[in-house]
Enzyme design. Structure first.
Site, mmCIF file in Angstrom:
data_model
loop_
_atom_site.group_PDB
_atom_site.id
_atom_site.type_symbol
_atom_site.label_atom_id
_atom_site.label_comp_id
_atom_site.label_asym_id
_atom_site.label_seq_id
_atom_site.Cartn_x
_atom_site.Cartn_y
_atom_site.Cartn_z
ATOM 1 N N ASP A 440 6.100 -2.869 -8.053
ATOM 2 C CA ASP A 440 4.916 -2.994 -8.882
ATOM 3 C C ASP A 440 5.191 -2.357 -10.242
ATOM 4 O O ASP A 440 6.275 -1.827 -10.478
ATOM 5 C CB ASP A 440 3.695 -2.362 -8.218
ATOM 6 C CG ASP A 440 3.910 -0.897 -7.859
ATOM 7 O OD1 ASP A 440 5.030 -0.413 -8.053
ATOM 8 O OD2 ASP A 440 2.959 -0.246 -7.387
ATOM 9 N N ASP A 733 1.630 1.036 -3.664
ATOM 10 C CA ASP A 733 0.866 2.281 -3.666
ATOM 11 C C ASP A 733 -0.568 2.105 -3.172
ATOM 12 O O ASP A 733 -1.261 3.086 -2.946
ATOM 13 C CB ASP A 733 0.845 2.905 -5.067
ATOM 14 C CG ASP A 733 0.273 1.966 -6.125
ATOM 15 O OD1 ASP A 733 -0.199 0.869 -5.748
ATOM 16 O OD2 ASP A 733 0.308 2.311 -7.316
ATOM 17 N N ASP A 737 -1.458 -3.138 -0.365
ATOM 18 C CA ASP A 737 -0.007 -3.343 -0.310
ATOM 19 C C ASP A 737 0.538 -3.147 1.103
ATOM 20 O O ASP A 737 1.704 -3.454 1.369
ATOM 21 C CB ASP A 737 0.719 -2.368 -1.246
ATOM 22 C CG ASP A 737 0.459 -2.689 -2.711
ATOM 23 O OD1 ASP A 737 0.317 -3.878 -3.030
ATOM 24 O OD2 ASP A 737 0.410 -1.756 -3.529
#
Length: 997
Positions: A440, A733, A737
């Site tokens: 990410d 995070d 996810d």
């Protein structure tokens, strides 16, 4: 008292006055008790269902009225615990709901508890820690080691050897071989048990770190982060999406709060939490949507989670990694080969003996039929069995599984210092095989230090403090849109305000206070919140419905991704307060403003407003757009280049729009600055998910950036990459996810911004949220795999050479040059010390200059086979020459000749240990000065070998060697170095010799 009045000798008048006084006193007391009992009126149903005795018994005794509580110690912890545990709404109502309990606990629901009361609260209710079962002791691992099949075979050999030895040589010297095998087994068990014991301790310590979650609480009006272990009864805790509920408690207030209680109840469906029907929150459950505040009622062992956790012990170290399983299979296979060879040797030697083809030391035939004494036959057969046992002992590489354990334990400890906490051991080795990393953006590629750098109001670019430039109406709406539609807070403890919440929220709040003169306290007094639509990564926006107290009007405020908010707007405000309709030209101009900010790598957040009775999503008026800068990490570009050079592709998956994503990707080196945005390299999540399966499989390798992606898009990409044969690592995070982290071969969660759901779904926690640490983990993964390959090559060289030498000597001469004691000595120092020396090699940048190891690539490569056979053949040729011609070459007796063979064999392994440091590189000494442990182990091995040869001749069956003989042994063994250098010039085919290992 009445008895005393009636029995004491008083006058009649005095008795009457005393009775009157007593009657008045008693009446007042009863009235006071009655007032206290009914001071909080009960619902009619409760009054009917509960007897007066129950009321008096429960309320005054267990939970005294707030007016009579002088100390928290008056409360009964069991009552609070049972109320939550049993979800007892009736009892909660009797105790005055959340507000009544808060008053009883001395908690202000807005400002929290007073820090000065912490010690007294902990004394009464305990701390938020669990009494877990202690880690397994050393004895447990000793017993576990005895269950190993290799150890059992060796112990069987030791028993046979001990019996045969005593039979042949008597108790005085006959115990040497059997006793030495028992000693070797004991040392292997001790080393293995100590290693596993230390690993268990290490996991125990790591679990303390991973369990030390930071949570937001309000104390003395200030929102602050504290350790989950420091939470006390009465704390007001703030919970957001992805947080773990830290203790048992009650819902105070919140919005759209969904709680996952599957860890407690097994029910996978999230439960809606509210203040009326389901106010009970349990420790260990997780917030999957919305946000709320909770009042803590039970902590630590008083919670249901605490009682459950106390009965569970961690068995992480018992999980066998794939590499350990492969090596155990290899060890078992080699052991079977050893048993087969030993059986063959036994049969051949027995046939040779009983057919009269063996001779004693004087050259006479050993077996002469009936003329041979039965004791002589038994002694000879015993000697033959001893030789077969020796073959088994040398064939079994019991050090291989131990080497893996040492390598993984050492690497796990070192990775911790490199900002990576390993939660699953298998991730260490799997990371070395990673071919793709899906990362990410926020916090991993960027620093997560956000600041608002640009502000557009309509088509006007506003600079600095704009509170005097913007009309009062628009300014108030902007302040409301920021102040109410946020999960962050502002706390003023002097001139400098403190901001809490996510980095994005803190950046916007700081900007609003500084540039819009926003006063949070004044805002909250002037309006009240009616409904909140919380932000999540799917909607990428949040909304709030508020009522102004001054005119009782209801207003809608939305905040979120700029292009999404703009799509919901039909008008926009100018700085003078005028409202302008957004036609197609105006929309294009506003979109260009957003694109321009995004192209400057800014995250664009827009605010919109509407006066309405419901939280509608259309017909809004745009209030303004802010651009938030999150600078790239200084080491991000180098880390991505490092991964690329290692053959690992890095893909960025972000929720930001395509322009911001492209700008950040270019800045970090994921995209080249000269590359144009096209569908093959940069794609939006909606386009990716709308592709057909065939189209996705064709394009997934070429995609480098996915913008405006949802968690489902990330999961879909991971599945596609795995189908293509990639070993996928994913960083994440957020709560959403978790599916991608679980699906990936290696899940990497972020230790700072990561939610507890993400961390528990991952294999490794990156403690500093930095992409540079991801590349370090990649390097460590390859180091683990490479170190184990080094030891396999080294160990198998020892086993192959010793097995062939003893087999040929036993079959041809009927005796073995290397005794069981000597071979056990070689195995012991090579298995334990050799494993420790090669397993602790630190990772080097050279490891990242090669492509990753494939999923099914054999553990023993062609390069290893080449090196292994070269050194084994060299040792076999030299030592067999000494075996058959050594007495003539050196002009020595049989015992000295065998000592020279033994000494040369050991020194060959010492020199070959240097060769094993580099599987391909010819410079085997590079970086050796940095590994003091390796040099220390080599020195220790040499010293022990000198002791073995020179001082333990009875035990080791050796003779002292003179200086010339030592020089010959060292000189011949040193030939391993030039042979290793030359052999590495020989090319090997890419196709593996064998796929079995």
């Amino acid at each position: 008292m009445l008895y005393n009045i009636s029995t004491t000798t008083l006058t009649i008048a005095k008795k009457r006055w005393r009775r009157a006084y007593f009657t008045i006193y008693f009446s007042n007391t009863m009235v006071s008790i009655a007032k206290n009992v009914v001071s909080k009126p009960l619902p009619i149903s409760d009054i009917i269902s509960i007897s007066p005795f129950s009321v008096i018994e429960i309320i005054p005794h267990h939970l005294p009225n707030k007016n009579h509580i002088s100390d928290v110690s008056d409360l009964d912890p069991t009552l609070l615990t049972d109320t939550v545990k049993n979800k007892d709404l009736e009892k909660l109502r009797m105790m005055g709901d959340v507000s009544g309990l808060a008053d009883a606990l001395g908690t202000n629901l807005e400002n929290g508890i007073n820090s000065r009361d912490l010690d007294s609260i902990q004394t009464v209710f305990g701390s938020n820690t669990y009494t877990k079962q202690p880690p397994k002791g050393l004895l447990h691992f000793v017993i576990e080691a005895f269950k190993d099949i290799t150890i059992l075979i060796l112990m069987g050999c030791a028993t046979l050897s001990l019996g045969f030895g005593i039979k042949e040589h008597g108790i005085g010297e006959g115990w040497y071989e059997g006793g030495s095998i028992f000693l070797a087994v004991f040392l292997v068990i001790v080393v293995s048990a100590i290693s596993n014991f230390r690993q268990e301790r290490q996991f125990h310590n790591l679990s303390k770190i991973s369990d030390n979650i930071k949570i937001d609480v309000v104390r003395e009006g200030r929102r602050q982060k504290i350790s989950i272990f420091d939470i006390v009864v009465g704390d007001v805790v703030i919970l957001n999406i992805g947080d773990q509920v830290p203790a048992d408690g009650l819902f105070i207030d919140g919005h759209s709060t969904l709680i996952d209680e599957s860890s407690m109840t097994g029910e996978s469906e999230p439960i809606h939490a509210d203040s009326l029907q389901n106010p009970f929150l349990f420790s260990g459950s997780k917030v999957v949507d919305g946000n709320c505040r909770m009042l803590v009622l039970s902590v630590g062992m008083n919670t249901t989670w605490g009682k459950m956790m106390s009965s569970i012990t961690s068995d992480n170290n018992n999980d066998e990694t794939p590499l350990q399983a492969r090596l155990n299979k290899l060890t078992s296979a080699i052991g079977k080969v050893g048993l087969a060879v030993a059986f063959l040797v036994l049969v051949v030697m027995l046939v040779r003996y009983f057919t009269g083809n063996t001779e004693d030391e004087n050259g006479n035939r050993e077996y002469n039929g009936r003329r041979t004494n039965i004791n002589q036959v038994l002694d000879s057969v015993t000697r033959i069995f001893s030789a077969a046992v020796t073959i088994v002992v040398v064939a079994i590489p019991e050090g291989l599984p131990l080497a893996v354990t040492l390598t993984l334990a050492y690497s796990m400890k070192r990775m911790m210092s490199d900002q990576a906490m390993v939660r699953k051991l298998s991730a260490c080795e799997t990371m070395g095989s990673a071919t793709v990393i899906c990362t990410d953006k926020t916090g991993t590629l960027t620093m997560n230090q956000m600041t608002v750098t640009k502000f557009w109001l309509g088509h006007e670019y506003m600079v600095g403090n704009t509170s005097n430039v913007i009309s009062q109406q628009v300014l108030e709406l902007l302040q409301q849109g920021v102040g109410f539609n946020t999960t962050g807070t502002v706390f003023k403890s002097g001139d400098v305000p403190e901001y809490s919440g996510s980095p994005t929220e803190k950046a916007i709040l700081s900007w609003a206070v500084t540039n819009l003169d926003m006063d949070m306290e004044k805002l909250k007094k002037g309006s009240s919140v009616l409904h909140v639509e919380t932000f999540n990564s799917k909607k990428k926006r949040s909304g709030v419905l508020i009522r102004r107290e001054a005119d009782h009007t209801v207003h809608v405020h939305w905040k979120g991704a700029a292009e999404m908010i703009l799509a919901m707007c039909t008008n926009y405000y100018q700085s003078n307060g005028c409202m302008t309709t957004i036609d197609s030209d105006e929309r294009n101009n506003l979109e260009k403003i957003i694109e321009g900010m995004a192209a400057s790598s800014l995250r664009c957040i827009a605010f919109a407003h509407k006066q309405d009775q419901t939280l509608t999503e259309g017909g809004l008026t745009l209030l303004g757009i802010v651009g938030i800068k999150d600078p790239c990490r200084p080491g991000a570009k180098n880390a991505i280049e490092t991964c690329r050079s290692a053959g690992v592709e890095v893909k960025m998956i972000t929720g930001d729009n395509v322009f911001t994503a492209k700008a950040i990707a270019t800045e970090c080196g994921i995209l080249e600055s000269s590359e144009e945005v096209n569908e093959e390299q940069v794609i939006e999540g909606v386009d990716f998910r709308n592709l057909t399966d065939e189209e996705r499989m064709q394009k997934v390798d070429k995609i480098r950036v996915m913008a405006r992606s949802s968690p489902f898009d990330k999961l879909l990409m991971v599945k596609c990459l795995k189908q293509k044969g990639h070993v996928v690592a994913v960083t994440g995070d957020g709560t959403n996810d978790a599916p991608a982290l679980k699906e990936a071969d290696i899940g990497l969660s972020m230790g700072i911004q990561g939610t507890e759901v993400a961390k528990q779904s991952s294999d490794i926690v990156i403690l500093d949220d930095d992409i540079a640490s991801v590349s370090t983990v990649l390097m460590w993964g390859r180091c683990v795999y490479n170190n184990i390959q080094k030891f396999i090559q080294f160990q198998l060289t020892v086993n192959v050479a010793a097995l062939v030498i003893n087999f040929i000597a036993a079959v041809s001469a009927g005796d073995v040059p290397l005794t069981a004691v000597q071979l056990l000595w070689v195995n012991l120092i090579m298995d334990t010390l050799g494993a420790l020396a090669l397993a602790t090699e630190r990772p080097t940048n050279e490891l990242l200059n090669k492509p990753p190891v494939g999923r099914v690539e054999p553990l023993i490569t062609n390069i290893m086979w080449r090196n292994l056979f070269a050194q084994s053949i060299f040792q076999i040729v030299i030592l067999l020459t000494f075996q058959f011609r050594g007495k003539d070459i050196f002009d020595v007796n049989e015992r000295v000749k065998n000592t020279i063979i033994f000494n040369t064999f050991v020194l060959c392994q010492v020199f070959n240990e240097f060769n094993s440091r580099k599987l391909e590189k010819r410079n085997i000494f590079k970086g050796i000065h940095t590994n003091r442990l390796f040099l220390g182990i080599i020195g220790m091995t040499i010293v022990l070998q000198v002791v073995m040869v020179e001082f333990l001749k009875n035990f080791a069956d050796t003779e002292r060697l003179n200086g010339v003989q030592w020089g010959i042994c060292i000189g011949i063994a040193a030939l391993s170095w030039p042979i290793g250098w030359v052999v590495k010039l020989i090319p090997v085919p890419d196709k593996p010799f064998s796929m079995l290992i």
